[in-house]
Design an enzyme around this catalytic site. Structure first.
Site, mmCIF file in Angstrom:
data_model
loop_
_atom_site.group_PDB
_atom_site.id
_atom_site.type_symbol
_atom_site.label_atom_id
_atom_site.label_comp_id
_atom_site.label_asym_id
_atom_site.label_seq_id
_atom_site.Cartn_x
_atom_site.Cartn_y
_atom_site.Cartn_z
ATOM 1 N N ARG A 130 12.797 9.710 -8.824
ATOM 2 C CA ARG A 130 11.492 9.321 -8.274
ATOM 3 C C ARG A 130 10.505 8.985 -9.393
ATOM 4 O O ARG A 130 9.609 8.166 -9.230
ATOM 5 C CB ARG A 130 10.940 10.459 -7.407
ATOM 6 C CG ARG A 130 9.792 10.012 -6.512
ATOM 7 C CD ARG A 130 8.933 11.180 -6.060
ATOM 8 N NE ARG A 130 9.612 12.093 -5.195
ATOM 9 C CZ ARG A 130 9.591 13.437 -5.362
ATOM 10 N NH1 ARG A 130 8.930 13.971 -6.358
ATOM 11 N NH2 ARG A 130 10.220 14.214 -4.527
ATOM 12 N N TYR A 151 -9.920 -6.483 -0.537
ATOM 13 C CA TYR A 151 -8.728 -6.687 0.302
ATOM 14 C C TYR A 151 -8.807 -5.742 1.511
ATOM 15 O O TYR A 151 -9.039 -4.544 1.347
ATOM 16 C CB TYR A 151 -7.513 -6.397 -0.569
ATOM 17 C CG TYR A 151 -6.179 -6.430 0.115
ATOM 18 C CD1 TYR A 151 -5.660 -7.616 0.618
ATOM 19 C CD2 TYR A 151 -5.412 -5.271 0.229
ATOM 20 C CE1 TYR A 151 -4.417 -7.647 1.229
ATOM 21 C CE2 TYR A 151 -4.165 -5.298 0.836
ATOM 22 C CZ TYR A 151 -3.675 -6.485 1.336
ATOM 23 O OH TYR A 151 -2.447 -6.497 1.936
HETATM 24 C C1 LIG Z 1 -1.585 -8.143 -1.157
HETATM 25 C C2 LIG Z 1 -2.691 -7.495 -1.861
HETATM 26 C C3 LIG Z 1 -2.725 -6.109 -2.040
HETATM 27 C C4 LIG Z 1 -1.666 -5.204 -1.452
HETATM 28 O O1 LIG Z 1 -0.382 -5.458 -1.915
HETATM 29 P P1 LIG Z 1 0.896 -5.057 -1.028
HETATM 30 O O2 LIG Z 1 2.007 -5.085 -2.004
HETATM 31 O O3 LIG Z 1 1.008 -6.062 0.057
HETATM 32 O O4 LIG Z 1 0.647 -3.680 -0.497
HETATM 33 C C5 LIG Z 1 -3.770 -5.565 -2.733
HETATM 34 N N1 LIG Z 1 -4.758 -6.328 -3.225
HETATM 35 C C6 LIG Z 1 -4.770 -7.667 -3.067
HETATM 36 C C7 LIG Z 1 -5.891 -8.451 -3.630
HETATM 37 C C8 LIG Z 1 -3.750 -8.280 -2.371
HETATM 38 O O5 LIG Z 1 -3.770 -9.600 -2.187
#
Ligand SMILES: *Cc1c(COP(=O)(O)O)cnc(C)c1O
Length: 390
Positions: free
Chosen positions: A54, A107
């Protein structure tokens, strides 16, 4: 240490790799392991080596070393997804009773983490306008304010922050700063060099780059913050799978060429869109008409391939025909892959500070992720789609 004179693309190709390691193979193996055996029973407790998968194997270590070089970071904490990387950064530096400042352009799922999970932890969040002035930002700071979250540009509306004015304020008030650097991917902007405490990236996007894996990273040069990130990851029991870490370390090798090419095509298309009569506004920070273009030129060395634009039309039937035209552009979430995507954004735009985005008076917001297809083919398809709006 002597100064590293190698150019960024060269560093990405070579850094983190173990030349001569792995029996001469260029890439590391995908080392799948939970149990890692030792010959020496005295090593089981408190030995120097990680004996549980892990915490990662040499596959994840290759990726971490590459990311250290990319973002000029001393410490990297990997996470299974970009969102868990963002969440890890927030949860590591906040405690019950703390106040948290978060950009209104963050986001969506990162925002939800603050609204739901951090609230349950007893953290109060205030959202600020991404274009906030230093004075207005200072007015939001309380003795309880312990951390601030930035993201630039915002991945739907593409505002930048006046970081040169906001970061000194945070330093002065001992506020730990986190910045989501997924758009620039560490290639066009280095948050830690700019004075940010924790840079986070969804490796899912440009680093993996092929829409087939997940990963996140929280990076810092502060040893105490690194320890907290490590402890929180251990408390949550999260790491990055060796398969995804393999894809991410492989993606690093071509990241510079891909993002540069995608960025160049995207900027040309953004300039072209800005001249079309059906387009109300284009939101791309490298355009001289963008309100944050001066900040962009000051802090960024280039642009990636994601931007948005607003159409005048809000006619459902015409918009349906507009979207149905696309064949090269796929309808889908995420970005940073080799293929172009297009997405209507209005349903996912959640804002509390801006009347403009709250009111919906901006028209129809469309986001494009420009892939590695030829610019002429993409432009032709966009032109055909726009003609459906007449
Ligand atoms: C997609 C994204 C995330 C999250 O990533 P995941 O791997 O989909 O969990 C975080 N920040 C931004 C700006 C993103 O575009």
């Amino acid at each position: 240490m002597s100064e590293d004179k190698r150019k960024p693309s060269t560093r990405l190709i070579h850094d983190g790799r173990q030349h001569g390691g792995f029996d001469g193979a260029v890439n590391p193996p995908i080392r799948r392991a939970s149990t890692i055996l030792t010959d020496d029973v005295s090593e089981l407790y408190g030995g120097a080596k990680s004996l549980y998968g892990r915490m990662g194997t040499d596959t994840q270590e290759t990726l971490s070393n590459g990311l250290k070089s990319l973002e000029n970071a001393e410490h990297v904490q990997l996470a299974p997804t970009g969102l868990s990387g963002c969440a890890l950064a927030m949860a590591s530096v906040l405690n019950s009773g703390d106040h948290f400042l978060m950009t209104d352009s963050a986001y969506g799922p990162s925002r939800r983490f603050a609204e739901r999970y951090l609230a349950r932890m007893g953290v109060t969040t205030t959202f600020f306008d991404p274009r906030i002035t230093a004075d207005a930002f200072a007015a939001l700071i309380t003795p309880e304010t312990k951390a601030a979250f930035f993201e630039m540009p915002g991945s739907l509306t593409f505002e930048l922050h006046d970081l040169n004015a906001l970061l000194p304020l945070c330093k002065q008030h001992n506020i730990i700063t986190i910045l989501d650097n997924t758009w620039a991917a560490g290639v066009f902007f280095k948050p830690l060099d700019a004075g940010v405490d924790i840079s986070v990236q969804a490796l899912t996007k440009y680093v993996i780059g092929h829409s087939d894996g997940f990963g996140g990273a929280a990076m810092t040069n502060d040893r105490r913050i690194a320890l907290k990130l490590d402890q929180t990851a251990n408390d949550w029991g999260v790491g990055m799978s060796p398969d995804d870490a393999y894809l991410a370390q492989r993606g690093l090798r071509t990241l510079h060429s891909r993002i540069t090419q995608q960025g160049r095509t995207a900027l040309n298309i953004a300039e072209w869109l800005a001249e079309q009569s059906e387009v109300k506004e284009v939101y791309h920070p490298a355009l001289s008409t963008h309100p944050d273009n001066a900040i962009f030129n000051d802090l960024f060395s280039g642009a990636s391939g994601l931007f948005s634009f607003a159409l005048y039309s809000e006619d459902a039937a015409k918009l349906d025909r507009f979207f149905k035209t696309f064949q090269l552009f796929g309808f889908g979430f995420s970005w940073g892959g080799f293929e172009s995507l297009i997405l209507p954004c209005n349903p996912q735009l959640k804002r509390s500070t801006s009347d403009r985005w709250k009111s919906g008076s901006y028209g129809t917001l469309v986001r494009v992720q420009i892939g590695l297809e030829d610019e002429a083919d993409l432009t032709e398809e966009l032109q055909q789609a726009l003609s459906e709006l007449h």
